[in-house]
Design a protein around this motif. Structure first.
Motif, PDB file in Angstrom:
ATOM      1  N   LEU A 107     -21.931   3.573  -3.886  1.00 34.74           N
ATOM      2  CA  LEU A 107     -21.021   3.373  -5.009  1.00 34.74           C
ATOM      3  C   LEU A 107     -19.619   3.865  -4.696  1.00 34.74           C
ATOM      4  CD1 LEU A 107     -23.336   4.484  -7.932  1.00 34.74           C
ATOM      5  CD2 LEU A 107     -22.781   2.175  -7.212  1.00 34.74           C
ATOM      6  N   ILE A 108     -19.525   4.968  -3.974  1.00 36.82           N
ATOM      7  CA  ILE A 108     -18.219   5.531  -3.659  1.00 36.82           C
ATOM      8  C   ILE A 108     -17.948   5.254  -2.189  1.00 36.82           C
ATOM      9  CG2 ILE A 108     -16.843   7.627  -3.565  1.00 36.82           C
ATOM     10  CD1 ILE A 108     -18.676   8.784  -5.723  1.00 36.82           C
ATOM     11  N   ARG A 109     -16.957   4.429  -1.956  1.00 33.85           N
ATOM     12  CA  ARG A 109     -16.611   4.087  -0.596  1.00 33.85           C
ATOM     13  C   ARG A 109     -15.826   5.239   0.022  1.00 33.85           C
ATOM     14  NH1 ARG A 109     -12.771  -0.740   0.086  1.00 33.85           N
ATOM     15  NH2 ARG A 109     -13.242  -0.650  -2.100  1.00 33.85           N
ATOM     16  N   GLN A 110     -16.167   5.595   1.225  1.00 32.40           N
ATOM     17  CA  GLN A 110     -15.446   6.650   1.929  1.00 32.40           C
ATOM     18  C   GLN A 110     -14.118   6.103   2.416  1.00 32.40           C
ATOM     19  OE1 GLN A 110     -16.472   9.841   2.249  1.00 32.40           O
ATOM     20  NE2 GLN A 110     -18.197   9.307   0.949  1.00 32.40           N
ATOM     21  N   GLU A 111     -13.061   6.846   2.188  1.00 31.04           N
ATOM     22  CA  GLU A 111     -11.732   6.426   2.619  1.00 31.04           C
ATOM     23  C   GLU A 111     -11.620   6.561   4.136  1.00 31.04           C
ATOM     24  OE1 GLU A 111      -9.203   5.101   0.895  1.00 31.04           O
ATOM     25  OE2 GLU A 111     -10.535   5.081  -0.841  1.00 31.04           O
ATOM     26  N   VAL A 112     -10.941   5.608   4.708  1.00 27.93           N
ATOM     27  CA  VAL A 112     -10.704   5.648   6.140  1.00 27.93           C
ATOM     28  C   VAL A 112      -9.497   6.552   6.365  1.00 27.93           C
ATOM     29  CG1 VAL A 112     -10.117   4.270   8.160  1.00 27.93           C
ATOM     30  CG2 VAL A 112     -11.590   3.320   6.360  1.00 27.93           C
ATOM     31  N   PRO A 113      -9.628   7.577   7.200  1.00 29.56           N
ATOM     32  CA  PRO A 113      -8.478   8.445   7.417  1.00 29.56           C
ATOM     33  C   PRO A 113      -7.322   7.682   8.044  1.00 29.56           C
ATOM     34  CG  PRO A 113     -10.354   9.123   8.778  1.00 29.56           C
ATOM     35  CD  PRO A 113     -10.782   7.971   7.951  1.00 29.56           C
ATOM     36  N   GLY A 114      -6.122   7.992   7.587  1.00 28.80           N
ATOM     37  CA  GLY A 114      -4.935   7.350   8.123  1.00 28.80           C
ATOM     38  C   GLY A 114      -4.659   5.984   7.532  1.00 28.80           C
ATOM     39  N   SER A 115      -5.228   5.687   6.354  1.00 25.00           N
ATOM     40  CA  SER A 115      -4.972   4.384   5.745  1.00 25.00           C
ATOM     41  C   SER A 115      -3.540   4.332   5.223  1.00 25.00           C
ATOM     42  CB  SER A 115      -5.966   4.106   4.617  1.00 25.00           C
ATOM     43  OG  SER A 115      -5.777   5.046   3.584  1.00 25.00           O
ATOM     44  N   GLN A 116      -2.999   3.137   5.135  1.00 29.54           N
ATOM     45  CA  GLN A 116      -1.633   2.942   4.686  1.00 29.54           C
ATOM     46  C   GLN A 116      -1.528   3.186   3.180  1.00 29.54           C
ATOM     47  OE1 GLN A 116       1.057   2.291   6.512  1.00 29.54           O
ATOM     48  NE2 GLN A 116      -0.188   2.464   8.349  1.00 29.54           N
ATOM     49  N   PRO A 117      -0.381   3.681   2.691  1.00 27.98           N
ATOM     50  CA  PRO A 117      -0.198   3.853   1.248  1.00 27.98           C
ATOM     51  C   PRO A 117      -0.241   2.509   0.528  1.00 27.98           C
ATOM     52  CG  PRO A 117       1.553   4.945   2.494  1.00 27.98           C
ATOM     53  CD  PRO A 117       0.739   4.176   3.463  1.00 27.98           C
ATOM     54  N   VAL A 118      -0.609   2.550  -0.726  1.00 26.87           N
ATOM     55  CA  VAL A 118      -0.721   1.325  -1.497  1.00 26.87           C
ATOM     56  C   VAL A 118       0.659   0.755  -1.799  1.00 26.87           C
ATOM     57  CG1 VAL A 118      -1.513   0.361  -3.687  1.00 26.87           C
ATOM     58  CG2 VAL A 118      -2.890   2.067  -2.519  1.00 26.87           C
ATOM     59  N   PHE A 119       1.632   1.604  -2.167  1.00 26.48           N
ATOM     60  CA  PHE A 119       2.974   1.127  -2.497  1.00 26.48           C
ATOM     61  C   PHE A 119       3.994   1.986  -1.772  1.00 26.48           C
ATOM     62  CE2 PHE A 119       6.850   1.333  -4.974  1.00 26.48           C
ATOM     63  CZ  PHE A 119       7.159  -0.002  -5.060  1.00 26.48           C
ATOM     64  N   VAL A 120       4.889   1.339  -1.091  1.00 23.46           N
ATOM     65  CA  VAL A 120       5.963   2.036  -0.387  1.00 23.46           C
ATOM     66  C   VAL A 120       7.267   1.324  -0.709  1.00 23.46           C
ATOM     67  CG1 VAL A 120       6.879   2.708   1.860  1.00 23.46           C
ATOM     68  CG2 VAL A 120       4.429   2.751   1.469  1.00 23.46           C
ATOM     69  N   ASP A 121       8.274   2.085  -1.088  1.00 22.86           N
ATOM     70  CA  ASP A 121       9.598   1.534  -1.352  1.00 22.86           C
ATOM     71  C   ASP A 121      10.563   2.167  -0.363  1.00 22.86           C
ATOM     72  OD1 ASP A 121      11.796   0.321  -2.408  1.00 22.86           O
ATOM     73  OD2 ASP A 121      11.925   1.618  -4.165  1.00 22.86           O
ATOM     74  N   PRO A 122      10.659   1.605   0.836  1.00 22.27           N
ATOM     75  CA  PRO A 122      11.504   2.240   1.847  1.00 22.27           C
ATOM     76  C   PRO A 122      12.989   2.203   1.507  1.00 22.27           C
ATOM     77  CG  PRO A 122      10.698   0.132   2.652  1.00 22.27           C
ATOM     78  CD  PRO A 122      10.027   0.399   1.325  1.00 22.27           C
ATOM     79  N   GLY A 140      14.330   2.737  -1.476  1.00 19.33           N
ATOM     80  CA  GLY A 140      14.642   3.738  -2.488  1.00 19.33           C
ATOM     81  C   GLY A 140      15.275   3.158  -3.737  1.00 19.33           C
ATOM     82  N   ALA A 141      15.319   1.826  -3.859  1.00 20.62           N
ATOM     83  CA  ALA A 141      15.959   1.185  -5.009  1.00 20.62           C
ATOM     84  C   ALA A 141      15.221   1.504  -6.307  1.00 20.62           C
ATOM     85  CB  ALA A 141      16.018  -0.323  -4.806  1.00 20.62           C
ATOM     86  N   ARG A 142      13.914   1.530  -6.276  1.00 21.53           N
ATOM     87  CA  ARG A 142      13.145   1.810  -7.485  1.00 21.53           C
ATOM     88  C   ARG A 142      13.429   3.219  -7.981  1.00 21.53           C
ATOM     89  NH1 ARG A 142       6.586   1.684  -8.045  1.00 21.53           N
ATOM     90  NH2 ARG A 142       6.536   2.214 -10.233  1.00 21.53           N
ATOM     91  N   ARG A 143      13.483   4.165  -7.065  1.00 20.81           N
ATOM     92  CA  ARG A 143      13.753   5.549  -7.454  1.00 20.81           C
ATOM     93  C   ARG A 143      15.145   5.676  -8.067  1.00 20.81           C
ATOM     94  NH1 ARG A 143      13.916  10.927  -3.656  1.00 20.81           N
ATOM     95  NH2 ARG A 143      14.243  12.360  -5.366  1.00 20.81           N
ATOM     96  N   ARG A 144      16.136   4.991  -7.481  1.00 20.86           N
ATOM     97  CA  ARG A 144      17.498   5.050  -8.024  1.00 20.86           C
ATOM     98  C   ARG A 144      17.551   4.464  -9.432  1.00 20.86           C
ATOM     99  NH1 ARG A 144      18.933   3.883  -2.641  1.00 20.86           N
ATOM    100  NH2 ARG A 144      18.963   1.654  -3.066  1.00 20.86           N
ATOM    101  N   ARG A 145      16.880   3.324  -9.648  1.00 25.87           N
ATOM    102  CA  ARG A 145      16.883   2.715 -10.985  1.00 25.87           C
ATOM    103  C   ARG A 145      16.223   3.620 -12.007  1.00 25.87           C
ATOM    104  NH1 ARG A 145      14.059  -2.659 -10.268  1.00 25.87           N
ATOM    105  NH2 ARG A 145      13.636  -1.871  -8.219  1.00 25.87           N
ATOM    106  N   ILE A 146      15.104   4.220 -11.648  1.00 28.79           N
ATOM    107  CA  ILE A 146      14.413   5.113 -12.578  1.00 28.79           C
ATOM    108  C   ILE A 146      15.263   6.347 -12.861  1.00 28.79           C
ATOM    109  CG2 ILE A 146      12.406   6.630 -12.809  1.00 28.79           C
ATOM    110  CD1 ILE A 146      10.782   4.461 -11.381  1.00 28.79           C
TER     111      ILE A 146
END
Length: 79
Positions: free
Chosen positions: A14-29, A31-37
């Motif tokens: 039922l609980i899938r083990q996370e693979v170490p070193g997996s990529q983040p789900v959302f990345v905003d390189p 920084g536009a989203r952070r500036r708007r917020i």
């Protein structure tokens, strides 16, 4: 008698083990989203400060005057 493994350490289907070193789900390189917020938060804060100043000014401007009494219709006013 041996010790039982903790449920958090058990591998289940039922609980899938996370693979170490997996990529983040959302990345905003960019920084536009952070500036708007951040600017939206600044605008909301400035608006709230203006509202607070308006309330303070209205309280410090003196007591409110009662409404004017209407003139007597019959000419003889009684209290």
């Amino acid at each position: 008698m041996g010790k039982a493994r903790l449920p958090a350490e058990e591998v289940t289907g039922l609980i899938r083990q996370e693979v170490p070193g997996s990529q983040p789900v959302f990345v905003d390189p960019s920084g536009a989203r952070r500036r708007r917020i951040r600017w939206a938060a600044y605008a909301a804060g400035a608006l709230l400060v203006l509202i607070l100043v308006a309330v303070w000014v209205s309280q410090l401007s003196g007591p409110a005057a009662p409404p004017a009494r209407p003139p007597c219709a019959s000419g003889a006013c009684t209290r």
